[in-house]
Design an enzyme around this catalytic site. Structure first.
Site, PDB file in Angstrom:
ATOM      1  N   VAL A   6       0.832  -1.201   0.000  1.00  0.00           N
ATOM      2  CA  VAL A   6       0.000   0.000   0.000  1.00  0.00           C
ATOM      3  C   VAL A   6       0.873   1.261   0.000  1.00  0.00           C
ATOM      4  O   VAL A   6       0.396   2.350   0.268  1.00  0.00           O
ATOM      5  CB  VAL A   6      -0.960   0.004   1.213  1.00  0.00           C
ATOM      6  CG1 VAL A   6      -1.977  -1.132   1.099  1.00  0.00           C
ATOM      7  CG2 VAL A   6      -0.196  -0.124   2.541  1.00  0.00           C
ATOM      8  N   ASP A   7       2.172   1.082  -0.311  1.00  0.00           N
ATOM      9  CA  ASP A   7       3.117   2.192  -0.179  1.00  0.00           C
ATOM     10  C   ASP A   7       3.327   3.010  -1.457  1.00  0.00           C
ATOM     11  O   ASP A   7       3.995   4.045  -1.429  1.00  0.00           O
ATOM     12  CB  ASP A   7       4.474   1.667   0.327  1.00  0.00           C
ATOM     13  CG  ASP A   7       5.001   0.500  -0.503  1.00  0.00           C
ATOM     14  OD1 ASP A   7       4.807   0.496  -1.730  1.00  0.00           O
ATOM     15  OD2 ASP A   7       5.624  -0.416   0.077  1.00  0.00           O
ATOM     16  N   HIS A  35      -4.529  -4.053  -2.418  1.00  0.00           N
ATOM     17  CA  HIS A  35      -5.011  -3.692  -1.082  1.00  0.00           C
ATOM     18  C   HIS A  35      -5.133  -2.184  -0.876  1.00  0.00           C
ATOM     19  O   HIS A  35      -5.197  -1.711   0.251  1.00  0.00           O
ATOM     20  CB  HIS A  35      -4.085  -4.308  -0.021  1.00  0.00           C
ATOM     21  CG  HIS A  35      -4.106  -5.809  -0.035  1.00  0.00           C
ATOM     22  ND1 HIS A  35      -3.109  -6.579   0.516  1.00  0.00           N
ATOM     23  CD2 HIS A  35      -5.010  -6.680  -0.543  1.00  0.00           C
ATOM     24  CE1 HIS A  35      -3.408  -7.867   0.342  1.00  0.00           C
ATOM     25  NE2 HIS A  35      -4.553  -7.944  -0.301  1.00  0.00           N
TER      26      HIS A  35
END
Ligand code: ZN
Length: 292
Positions: free
Chosen positions: A102-103, A118
């Site tokens: 999710v970065d 995600h």
């Protein structure tokens, strides 16, 4: 090892590869991988959607820790592994990238069309009005609502460790949606106990089914959310290559499995099949050591 590396290189070099990446790809960017070799001592059970939405204390704890942890993510930069994937994509060898991370670091490294299975931590969604805002904006509002909070905690945890004691959490003030005024805010990521939106999953299956090979990077494939794509590929006879530190739950399906540091292994693969690193752009390779 040489033979395994050669097999990996052949597989990737033949093209039409779909990448499935997980937390292990971002550890070299300083983002902890709670399931990888360095994350054995996980201190918190993951927040579930149910706890987050139903328990105000759990929510306060989440945002307090996340308010601190966000700095780690916000200042993280793509590493050699992300850059190698971007090089492979620019060389026309990668037909799709699915990430469990999710970065946002694949995109930051220059990759395009990344499916973020995600979600993304840098966006915040209102559970009432559905409005999306930036995490940066929320960070500013949380700082205003909690003056001095980060500095007080930093005295206890100088390394920005998000292992925040409960007494530190008690006084933390969360904020609601700035648009509708009352809606509950949640990072736009898929929590445990929550399902990935069906169209997103369908897009991933379509990519995998059309691939010539699936390349798993830095995922232990512990959760079905990612493992199902490997299972589908294996069922269809599509070769699966895995590069990860440590064993994975997909090893039984793998044609090739490399246990090694991702930045090093992927840079070496990209050097071999995607040509010189400089081809992507000068900023992309700045500061990188010579290829292994
Ligand atoms: Zn709202």
């Amino acid at each position: 090892m040489r033979q395994i590396f050669d097999a990996l290189t052949r597989l990737v070099g033949a093209g039409d590869v779909v990448v499935l990446s997980g937390a292990g790809l971002s550890t070299e960017s300083g983002i902890p991988d709670y399931r990888g070799p360095s994350g054995a001592a996980r201190r918190h059970t993951p927040m579930t959607y149910q706890a987050f939405t139903r328990d105000p204390d759990a929510r306060r704890r989440y945002w307090a820790r996340s308010h601190l942890g966000w700095r780690l993510i916000a200042r993280a930069a793509p590493n050699a592994g992300h850059r190698a994937v971007a090089r492979l994509q620019h060389a026309g060898l990668v037909s799709g990238i699915i990430t469990q991370n999710v970065d946002g670091l694949h995109t930051a490294a220059g990759s395009t069309g990344v499916i973020e299975l995600h979600g993304r931590l840098d966006e915040v969604v209102c559970l009432d009005c559905g409005n999306l805002t930036s995490r940066e904006e929320l960070d500013r509002r949380l700082r205003e609502a909690n003056p001095g909070f980060a500095a007080r905690v930093a005295q206890v945890n100088p390394d920005g460790d998000v292992d925040l004691p409960d007494e530190g959490v008690a006084g933390f003030r969360t904020v609601d949606c700035g648009i509708c005024g009352t809606g509950m805010l949640k990072p736009d990521v898929v929590f445990f106990g929550e399902t990935v939106p069906a169209p997103r999953v369908a897009d991933c299956f379509a990519l995998v089914e059309a691939a010539r090979a699936v390349l798993v990077l830095g995922s232990s494939l512990t959760v079905m959310s990612g493992r199902r794509f490997v299972i589908r590929a294996a069922k269809l006879g599509i070769p699966v290559a895995i590069v990860n530190q440590g064993p994975t739950r997909g090893d039984g399906h793998a044609t090739v499995a490399v246990d090694g540091p991702l930045g090093e292994v992927l840079s070496a693969v990209a050097d071999r099949v995607a040509g010189p690193a400089a081809a992507v752009g000068s900023d992309v390779v700045a500061g990188e050591p010579a290829a292994v």
